[in-house]
Design a protein around this motif. Sequence first.
Motif, PDB file in Angstrom:
ATOM      1  N   PHE A 167       0.551  -1.272  -0.360  1.00  0.00           N
ATOM      2  CA  PHE A 167      -0.080   0.302   0.006  1.00  0.00           C
ATOM      3  C   PHE A 167       0.914   1.604   0.011  1.00  0.00           C
ATOM      4  CE2 PHE A 167      -3.316  -2.404   1.284  1.00  0.00           C
ATOM      5  CZ  PHE A 167      -4.371  -2.618   0.548  1.00  0.00           C
ATOM      6  N   LYS A 168       1.983   1.211   0.407  1.00  0.00           N
ATOM      7  CA  LYS A 168       3.348   2.332   1.041  1.00  0.00           C
ATOM      8  C   LYS A 168       3.299   2.721  -0.626  1.00  0.00           C
ATOM      9  CE  LYS A 168       6.642   3.925   3.051  1.00  0.00           C
ATOM     10  NZ  LYS A 168       6.748   6.086   2.908  1.00  0.00           N
ATOM     11  N   GLN A 169       4.621   1.304  -1.389  1.00  0.00           N
ATOM     12  CA  GLN A 169       4.671   2.021  -2.320  1.00  0.00           C
ATOM     13  C   GLN A 169       3.125   2.282  -3.629  1.00  0.00           C
ATOM     14  OE1 GLN A 169       8.139   1.579  -2.555  1.00  0.00           O
ATOM     15  NE2 GLN A 169       8.059   1.295  -1.043  1.00  0.00           N
ATOM     16  N   ARG A 170       2.601   1.707  -3.590  1.00  0.00           N
ATOM     17  CA  ARG A 170       1.420   2.369  -4.194  1.00  0.00           C
ATOM     18  C   ARG A 170       1.193   3.560  -4.541  1.00  0.00           C
ATOM     19  NH1 ARG A 170      -4.553   2.941  -4.775  1.00  0.00           N
ATOM     20  NH2 ARG A 170      -5.305   2.217  -6.393  1.00  0.00           N
ATOM     21  N   GLY A 171       1.135   4.344  -3.070  1.00  0.00           N
ATOM     22  CA  GLY A 171       0.602   5.461  -2.507  1.00  0.00           C
ATOM     23  C   GLY A 171       1.907   6.959  -3.011  1.00  0.00           C
ATOM     24  N   ASN A 172       3.332   5.567  -3.279  1.00  0.00           N
ATOM     25  CA  ASN A 172       3.651   6.638  -3.474  1.00  0.00           C
ATOM     26  C   ASN A 172       3.999   7.088  -4.891  1.00  0.00           C
ATOM     27  OD1 ASN A 172       5.318   7.431  -1.291  1.00  0.00           O
ATOM     28  ND2 ASN A 172       6.603   5.145  -1.632  1.00  0.00           N
ATOM     29  N   ARG A 173       3.464   5.535  -6.012  1.00  0.00           N
ATOM     30  CA  ARG A 173       3.395   5.874  -7.654  1.00  0.00           C
ATOM     31  C   ARG A 173       2.225   6.806  -7.647  1.00  0.00           C
ATOM     32  NH1 ARG A 173       2.788   0.864  -7.676  1.00  0.00           N
ATOM     33  NH2 ARG A 173       0.600   1.106  -7.936  1.00  0.00           N
ATOM     34  N   LEU A 174       1.260   7.118  -7.132  1.00  0.00           N
ATOM     35  CA  LEU A 174      -0.012   7.532  -6.933  1.00  0.00           C
ATOM     36  C   LEU A 174       0.671   8.998  -6.990  1.00  0.00           C
ATOM     37  CD1 LEU A 174      -3.134   5.873  -5.261  1.00  0.00           C
ATOM     38  CD2 LEU A 174      -2.751   5.793  -8.450  1.00  0.00           C
ATOM     39  N   ARG A 175       1.624   9.564  -5.930  1.00  0.00           N
ATOM     40  CA  ARG A 175       1.968  10.703  -5.740  1.00  0.00           C
ATOM     41  C   ARG A 175       2.497  11.087  -6.907  1.00  0.00           C
ATOM     42  NH1 ARG A 175       5.596  11.606  -0.588  1.00  0.00           N
ATOM     43  NH2 ARG A 175       3.836   9.775   0.075  1.00  0.00           N
TER      44      ARG A 175
END
Length: 288
Positions: A167-175
């Motif tokens: 989830f953290k890496q997905r948030g980084n990608r979306l950001r």
Amino acid sequence: MDDALEAHRAAVISALLGVVGTVMGVAGFWRVSGPALRTVQALGILLSGSVYLWLHARGPAFSRRQSNALFLIVLVPTVVMTWLADDARAAHHQSWVPYEPNKLSALTLALIAPPGWSTGIAGILLFVGSALIHHLTWSDAVRPRISAGEPFGIIAYGVFALVVLGFKQRGNRLRAELERARAEKVALERLARVSIALRDLANTPVQTLELVRRRLLCADPQLGLQTERMGRALERLHRLNDILAPNQSAVVWNEDGPTQREIATATERISVPSKRTRRSSRPRLNAR
């Protein structure tokens, strides 16, 4: 989002948590700790503190790979301390819940891991794998005193930590995608403001030329060739206006009117000739 900067921040947080966690471990396990554990705790505080001061003093000057390496190096003393702390608790207590520092560290790493999967997975597996290896090395006298559910408890924590990391890496990608879209929007809006300024500059000559062309047609019918050429020039200016018109929709008009001032400034900059143009437009005197 700058990945190198985020990796630097993650290394700083890892070093700071290493100092804080080790100090708390010294206070919590002081009664059961032996010389080996206290030595590793002192080395852990020294290593984590030195890395923190080094990173904090130099600022984000390290590359992403160097920051990730420091992120993992700081974890090594903590892994050794968790191993020795469980040995000390097993020697001084009849029953206890093992691998608690490993579980907490795995979840914490999932939250503070730098961008990219490799460093976060390596840190999580470092604590989970060391706990599993430690579980296989327990003697038969210690195994009956281990709380029920192990080693499945540490495995479950490792799985949860990997999910949180995802989830953290997905948030980084979306950001990163949002920042890229915002940069494109800002660039498009700047282009639109320049386009509006160009339209403002082009509209006045178009109107003037159109009025002159009509007066020429009315005044002297023999000037048809010149008026025809002027009509073609006007047609090109109208095409320029049609090309620039769609970009106007990209401008966000504010109530206070900063956009209008920016357009006026851009129009003034475009309309004022440069120094080189003014020098070239001056009449030159032939040298004698």
